[in-house]
Write an enzyme that holds these catalytic residues in place. Structure first.
Site, PDB file in Angstrom:
ATOM      1  N   LYS A 202       0.883  -1.051   0.083  1.00  0.00           N
ATOM      2  CA  LYS A 202       0.023   0.014   0.175  1.00  0.00           C
ATOM      3  C   LYS A 202       1.136   1.251  -0.106  1.00  0.00           C
ATOM      4  O   LYS A 202       1.591   1.420   0.955  1.00  0.00           O
ATOM      5  CB  LYS A 202      -1.064   0.046   1.306  1.00  0.00           C
ATOM      6  N   LYS A 255      -2.000  -1.640  -4.057  1.00  0.00           N
ATOM      7  CA  LYS A 255      -2.779  -0.239  -4.003  1.00  0.00           C
ATOM      8  C   LYS A 255      -2.114   0.944  -3.965  1.00  0.00           C
ATOM      9  O   LYS A 255      -1.015   1.026  -3.209  1.00  0.00           O
ATOM     10  CB  LYS A 255      -3.584  -0.349  -2.800  1.00  0.00           C
TER      11      LYS A 255
HETATM   12  C1  PBG Z   1      -7.689   3.458   5.566  1.00  0.00           C
HETATM   13  C2  PBG Z   1      -7.774   3.140   4.053  1.00  0.00           C
HETATM   14  C3  PBG Z   1      -7.614   4.323   3.005  1.00  0.00           C
HETATM   15  C4  PBG Z   1      -7.901   3.489   2.026  1.00  0.00           C
HETATM   16  C5  PBG Z   1      -8.449   2.196   2.405  1.00  0.00           C
HETATM   17  N1  PBG Z   1      -8.306   2.243   3.507  1.00  0.00           N
HETATM   18  C6  PBG Z   1      -6.954   5.757   3.242  1.00  0.00           C
HETATM   19  C7  PBG Z   1      -5.636   5.755   3.597  1.00  0.00           C
HETATM   20  O1  PBG Z   1      -4.836   4.920   3.852  1.00  0.00           O
HETATM   21  O2  PBG Z   1      -5.501   7.052   3.528  1.00  0.00           O
HETATM   22  C8  PBG Z   1      -7.959   4.222   0.703  1.00  0.00           C
HETATM   23  C9  PBG Z   1      -8.964   3.902  -0.535  1.00  0.00           C
HETATM   24  C10 PBG Z   1      -9.244   4.983  -1.416  1.00  0.00           C
HETATM   25  O3  PBG Z   1      -8.533   5.758  -1.664  1.00  0.00           O
HETATM   26  O4  PBG Z   1     -10.322   4.503  -2.345  1.00  0.00           O
HETATM   27  N2  PBG Z   1      -6.708   2.773   6.185  1.00  0.00           N
END
Ligand code: PBG
Length: 335
Positions: A202, A255
């Site tokens: 991520k 992601k």
């Molecule tokens: C929270 C989380 C996020 C997303 C999924 N879970 C945001 C982040 O890490 O700031 C992002 C999903 C998206 O942008 O569609 N931990």
């Protein structure tokens, strides 16, 4: 071999001539079975709040979410992923509301499983919607996100979700060792059959901006670069995936999706676990905004972007377009 004569010896266009031959030639498929629909849930009754940065996405109270779940079942979408938007009064520096067994998410999970037992429910394991500072974990006096202390809270949060009936738990926090801790806690508590979808690679991505609007989870200070990955790094992403394999993840995730298709492919080639890709809020918002400005055709770009993610090697696509894609697949426009 290509000849220099009058005619090309290979004519790639032969198999593009007809619809039947084009269908026959398709190398990657897009199936509704591979879609996960992320939704935002809020407290209350008959509440529907538009997310301005994500046209077409709304935060829904449970009663309206049930209708949405029914729609997913009708469309054949196998899994809904839940994200909460939590009332500011419940947020604390340690995000302990996340572990409340009667909190918003556990109540929503119980109700969804009661009404639609056949619909898979996935829960996000992360503290950012629950912390006053909007970071994904507990912080020390310097603002540094504490790894092991955060994992303890994540495990409690995850157990509240599993006890409520969550079918898949998905840690999105990027703490080191959290997959192993979650797997162990699941097993010790009798949830040996609950899979973990690890947000393995991520990235600290600007593409999450609209989501933070929707979930009310924008960090109050700093950024997330001390735990989410540096967008420059692909080899490190594979190390993250490898660790999650060793720690017992059932599904790996990359992601965001479209700016990281190279890593979706690399992850597919290196590992035999299912690979999920998350087409995040910013990817969705760009398509919506460009279409609204009359610059692109939304339907076509939506379809093509999904195809590209599967062609890159994803087995599972998490996307805010899931319902529209299910329709497109049914109509035969992709698939
Ligand atoms: C929270 C989380 C996020 C997303 C999924 N879970 C945001 C982040 O890490 O700031 C992002 C999903 C998206 O942008 O569609 N931990």
């Amino acid at each position: 071999m290509q000849t220099l004569g009058k005619f090309p010896s290979v004519r790639m266009r032969r198999m593009r001539h007809d619809d039947f031959s084009r269908r026959l030639m398709r190398e990657s498929r897009v199936s509704v079975d591979d879609l996960i629909y992320p939704v935002f849930v809020i407290e209350g009754n008959n509440k529907r709040v538009q997310v301005p940065s994500m046209p077409g996405v709304e935060r829904l109270s449970l009663d309206l979410l049930l209708k949405q779940a029914e729609e997913c079942v009708k469309l054949g979408i196998p899994v809904m992923a839940l994200f909460p938007s939590i009332d500011a009064s419940l947020k604390t520096p340690d995000g302990r509301e996340a572990a409340n067994p009667d909190g918003l998410i556990p109540r929503v999970v119980r109700s969804l499983k009661e009404h639609f037992p056949e619909l898979g429910v996935m829960c996000d394991v992360a503290l950012d919607p629950y912390t006053t500072h909007g970071q994904d974990g507990l912080i020390d006096e310097t603002g540094f996100i504490l790894n092991d202390e955060t994992i303890e809270m994540l495990v409690k949060q995850m157990l509240a979700q599993a006890q409520a009936g969550a079918d898949i738990v998905a840690p999105s926090d990027m703490m080191d060792g959290r997959v192993a801790a979650i797997r162990a806690a699941l097993d010790e508590n009798g949830f040996v059959n609950t899979p973990v979808m690890a947000y393995s690679a991520k990235f600290a991505s600007t593409f999450y901006g609209p989501f933070r609007d929707a979930a009310g989870s924008a960090p109050a200070f700093g950024d997330r670069r001390s735990y989410q990955m540096d967008p420059h790094n692909g080899r490190e992403a594979m190390r993250e995936c490898e660790l999650d394999v060793q720690e017992g993840a059932d599904i790996l995730m990359i992601k965001p999706a479209m700016p990281y298709l190279d890593l979706v492919r690399e992850c597919r080639d290196r590992f035999d676990l299912p690979v999920a890709a998350y087409q995040v809020s910013g990817e969705y918002a760009m398509i919506k905004a460009a279409a609204k400005a009359g610059l692109i055709d939304e339907y076509g770009v939506m379809c093509e972007s999904a195809v590209s993610i599967f062609r890159a090697g994803a087995d599972i696509l998490i996307t805010y377009f899931a319902c529209e894609l299910a329709d497109a697949i049914r109509k035969g426009d992709i698939g």
